[in-house]
Design a protein around this motif. Structure first.
Motif, PDB file in Angstrom:
ATOM      1  N   GLY A 216      -6.265  -0.429   8.736  1.00  0.00           N
ATOM      2  CA  GLY A 216      -7.150  -1.505   8.306  1.00  0.00           C
ATOM      3  C   GLY A 216      -7.584  -1.410   6.861  1.00  0.00           C
ATOM      4  O   GLY A 216      -8.117  -2.382   6.309  1.00  0.00           O
ATOM      5  N   GLY A 217      -7.392  -0.237   6.230  1.00  0.00           N
ATOM      6  CA  GLY A 217      -7.774  -0.074   4.833  1.00  0.00           C
ATOM      7  C   GLY A 217      -6.592  -0.108   3.895  1.00  0.00           C
ATOM      8  O   GLY A 217      -6.498  -0.967   2.999  1.00  0.00           O
ATOM      9  N   HIS A 218      -5.650   0.794   4.090  1.00  0.00           N
ATOM     10  CA  HIS A 218      -4.530   0.914   3.162  1.00  0.00           C
ATOM     11  C   HIS A 218      -3.514  -0.217   3.300  1.00  0.00           C
ATOM     12  O   HIS A 218      -3.002  -0.717   2.292  1.00  0.00           O
ATOM     13  CB  HIS A 218      -3.829   2.268   3.368  1.00  0.00           C
ATOM     14  N   PHE A 219      -3.218  -0.601   4.535  1.00  0.00           N
ATOM     15  CA  PHE A 219      -2.209  -1.643   4.736  1.00  0.00           C
ATOM     16  C   PHE A 219      -2.604  -2.970   4.078  1.00  0.00           C
ATOM     17  O   PHE A 219      -1.782  -3.587   3.387  1.00  0.00           O
ATOM     18  CB  PHE A 219      -1.943  -1.825   6.231  1.00  0.00           C
ATOM     19  N   PRO A 220      -3.840  -3.454   4.246  1.00  0.00           N
ATOM     20  CA  PRO A 220      -4.236  -4.677   3.527  1.00  0.00           C
ATOM     21  C   PRO A 220      -4.190  -4.522   2.007  1.00  0.00           C
ATOM     22  O   PRO A 220      -3.873  -5.487   1.297  1.00  0.00           O
ATOM     23  CB  PRO A 220      -5.680  -4.910   4.009  1.00  0.00           C
ATOM     24  N   LEU A 221      -4.508  -3.317   1.504  1.00  0.00           N
ATOM     25  CA  LEU A 221      -4.412  -3.095   0.056  1.00  0.00           C
ATOM     26  C   LEU A 221      -2.975  -3.256  -0.426  1.00  0.00           C
ATOM     27  O   LEU A 221      -2.718  -3.865  -1.476  1.00  0.00           O
ATOM     28  CB  LEU A 221      -4.930  -1.699  -0.299  1.00  0.00           C
ATOM     29  N   ILE A 222      -2.037  -2.706   0.337  1.00  0.00           N
ATOM     30  CA  ILE A 222      -0.627  -2.845  -0.026  1.00  0.00           C
ATOM     31  C   ILE A 222      -0.207  -4.307   0.014  1.00  0.00           C
ATOM     32  O   ILE A 222       0.500  -4.797  -0.881  1.00  0.00           O
ATOM     33  CB  ILE A 222       0.245  -1.981   0.912  1.00  0.00           C
ATOM     34  N   LEU A 223      -0.633  -5.031   1.053  1.00  0.00           N
ATOM     35  CA  LEU A 223      -0.321  -6.456   1.148  1.00  0.00           C
ATOM     36  C   LEU A 223      -0.922  -7.229  -0.031  1.00  0.00           C
ATOM     37  O   LEU A 223      -0.295  -8.172  -0.549  1.00  0.00           O
ATOM     38  CB  LEU A 223      -0.845  -7.027   2.470  1.00  0.00           C
TER      39      LEU A 223
END
Length: 324
Positions: A216-223
């Protein structure tokens, strides 16, 4: 507060006794253990070969001592560490029939495995921001992301990983074990919690929080970096420039998909009612460990022009020496 509750629960249980080794039983039911063991051995060997090649090529060529390649080198080190912690246990179990593993070895392998996992997540996030800055702000790229800042970010990610996994290791190390059986394929936090004679649900809360932070933190940042990159590429009038930027990001996209896809399946679907049996859980764990680390060196070795060119030069030189 959560950790304090876990400590109190552990201290209140005095019926268990300290064990010296575990017995791994999660793969006992498989009919073709040798075939699976050989497949894992070959995959692990390819990971070591590919990751070591990337490290050696980048370390030996001064022209590659730049942020992008430093991140790739860091990723290769993590891949070796991450897969070694699990693959060596699986190979010994499936090919040599070694089902016993000492308590301290299991705990240490669990620490290394999860440290590699969280550092891999950080590495992918840092590489996404590296690509975003390079494409969206190319003129300031070298002033924004210097080598010293790159090393500092990598060191910070490792320190955060060590601190987070250190907490989980401390919890597991204080658990009371009534029997030494591990029902899965190798040592990780959920496996050790399920092996203890305690209600596992409260002890899954810290690992669930960590998983949600990764997803929920890193994946949205990558997106978000991809959105910024797409916005920048769409505004380009140069078609050739668009193709080059898309090609540059494609490698990272493949790597991110291979890392997050198994986690989304195991971490999210199982929490909304999807039930996985023992074989499916073990398969998912093995795939999520080996496939990303196999794809990383393959993708960056063959799709990164500088690394590919350097590798071809080395192979041609070795071939010329062999002919002489």
């Amino acid at each position: 507060m959560l950790l304090q509750t876990c400590w109190e629960m552990l201290e209140s249980n005095v019926t268990a006794q300290r064990i010296t080794e575990f017995v791994i039983t999660g793969l006992d039911h498989l009919p073709n253990k040798k075939i699976l063991g050989l497949l894992i051995l070959v995959t692990y060997s390819l990971i070591l070969l590919g990751s070591s090649a990337n490290i050696c090529i980048i370390a030996s060529d001064r022209h590659l001592h730049r942020p992008m390649y430093i991140f790739i080198c860091n990723l290769a080190v993590i891949d070796i560490m991450f897969t070694t912690s699990a693959s060596t246990t699986l190979i010994a179990l499936l090919l040599a029939g070694v089902r016993n593993i000492s308590y301290h070895s299991c705990i240490s392998r669990m620490f290394v495995y999860h440290l590699g996992d969280i550092c891999l997540c950080f590495a992918l996030t840092l590489m996404a921001f590296d690509r975003m800055i390079a494409i969206s702000n190319p003129l300031r790229y070298h002033s924004i992301l210097t080598n010293s800042r790159t090393f500092a970010l990598i060191a910070l990610s490792w320190m955060i990983g060590i601190a987070a996994i250190g907490v989980l290791t401390g919890i597991v190390d204080r658990l009371p074990y009534c029997q030494p059986l591990l029902k899965y394929s190798f040592c990780d936090y959920p496996v050790l919690v399920r092996a203890a004679c305690v209600d596992p649900e409260p002890y899954f809360v810290p690992s669930t929080i960590l998983l949600m932070w990764l997803l929920g933190g890193h994946f949205p940042l990558i997106l978000a970096t991809y959105v910024k990159i797409i916005y920048t590429v769409v505004r380009l009038a140069d078609t050739e420039g668009r193709k080059q930027m898309i090609s540059t990001c494609l490698s990272h996209t493949v790597v991110v998909f291979c890392y997050y896809a198994p986690k989304l399946v195991s971490g999210l679907l199982t929490r909304v009612g999807v039930t996985l049996n023992l074989t499916e859980r073990n398969a998912l764990m093995i795939i999520s460990t080996l496939v990303p680390s196999l794809m990383n060196p393959t993708v960056y070795c063959f799709r990164t022009k500088e690394i590919r060119s350097r590798l071809i030069q080395i192979l041609k030189r070795n071939r010329a020496l062999a002919i002489k």
